[in-house]
Design a protein around this motif. Structure first.
Motif, PDB file in Angstrom:
ATOM      1  N   CYS A 116       0.814  -1.224   0.000  1.00 23.04           N
ATOM      2  CA  CYS A 116       0.000   0.000   0.000  1.00 23.04           C
ATOM      3  C   CYS A 116       0.846   1.272   0.000  1.00 23.04           C
ATOM      4  CB  CYS A 116      -0.972   0.003   1.175  1.00 23.04           C
ATOM      5  SG  CYS A 116      -0.174   0.266   2.760  1.00 23.04           S
ATOM      6  N   CYS A 118       2.341   2.747   2.495  1.00 23.55           N
ATOM      7  CA  CYS A 118       2.315   3.591   3.697  1.00 23.55           C
ATOM      8  C   CYS A 118       3.625   3.450   4.463  1.00 23.55           C
ATOM      9  CB  CYS A 118       1.116   3.278   4.579  1.00 23.55           C
ATOM     10  SG  CYS A 118       1.243   1.763   5.505  1.00 23.55           S
ATOM     11  N   CYS A 137       3.148  -3.241   5.961  1.00 24.61           N
ATOM     12  CA  CYS A 137       2.673  -2.620   7.195  1.00 24.61           C
ATOM     13  C   CYS A 137       1.930  -3.639   8.050  1.00 24.61           C
ATOM     14  CB  CYS A 137       1.799  -1.407   6.885  1.00 24.61           C
ATOM     15  SG  CYS A 137       0.286  -1.781   6.004  1.00 24.61           S
TER      16      CYS A 137
HETATM   17 ZN   LIG Z   1       0.311  -1.767   3.707  1.00 28.42          ZN
END
Ligand SMILES: [Zn+2]
Length: 156
Positions: A116, A118, A137
């Motif tokens: 993603c 992040c 994450c």
């Molecule tokens: Zn992620």
């Protein structure tokens, strides 16, 4: 020894940090000078001189960043200092700027989730996928990443 690391210059820096810490204490709520000194000692594990605290509070007051009210504490009346709205805004800006600087400094220990994108500062989820250690994450991102990879390969 290079000039910048001489103790004198470090002391200059510390005295700026003292002012910074005083602001963080005021930011939490109204406090009289003596309680600022006590809080400082507890938090920073270092003494702060009243001859730094009181003139600094006065400077802040002259600039309209702090106001004081007289309140009875024990048998004496004490000045209770409080940030004005302007002072509070200034502190918020200062703390944000400081947080950004710290974030830049710790960037090397920061990971980016391969799925993603992040930012992950700690507690990253790692998995070895096709002999390569990947950082995510969370396990859900790791699963999505693998599923995506499988579906891409199936299309070939
Ligand atoms: Zn992620």
């Amino acid at each position: 020894m290079p000039k910048e690391t001489q103790p004198q210059n470090i002391d200059d820096l510390i005295s700026d940090f003292s002012r910074f810490y005083i602001l963080t204490i005021l930011y939490e709520g109204p406090a009289h000078g003596y309680s600022i000194i006590n809080q400082f000692k507890k938090r920073v594990k270092k003494e702060v001189s009243p001859s730094l605290v009181y003139p600094f509070l006065q400077q802040l007051e002259e600039k309209g960043l702090v106001t004081h009210t007289l309140k009875p504490v024990g048998e004496k009346e004490r000045k209770v200092f409080e940030l004005t709205d302007e002072g509070r805004d200034l502190c918020t800006g200062l703390f944000k700027r400081f947080a950004e600087l710290v974030a830049i400094a710790i960037e090397p220990s920061m990971y980016v989730c391969a799925h993603c994108g992040c930012k992950v500062y700690e507690g990253a989820h790692r998995e070895v996928i096709h002999d390569k250690e990947m950082t995510f994450c969370c396990m859900h991102c790791a699963r999505s990443y693998k599923e995506l990879k499988v579906s891409k390969q199936a299309k070939k």
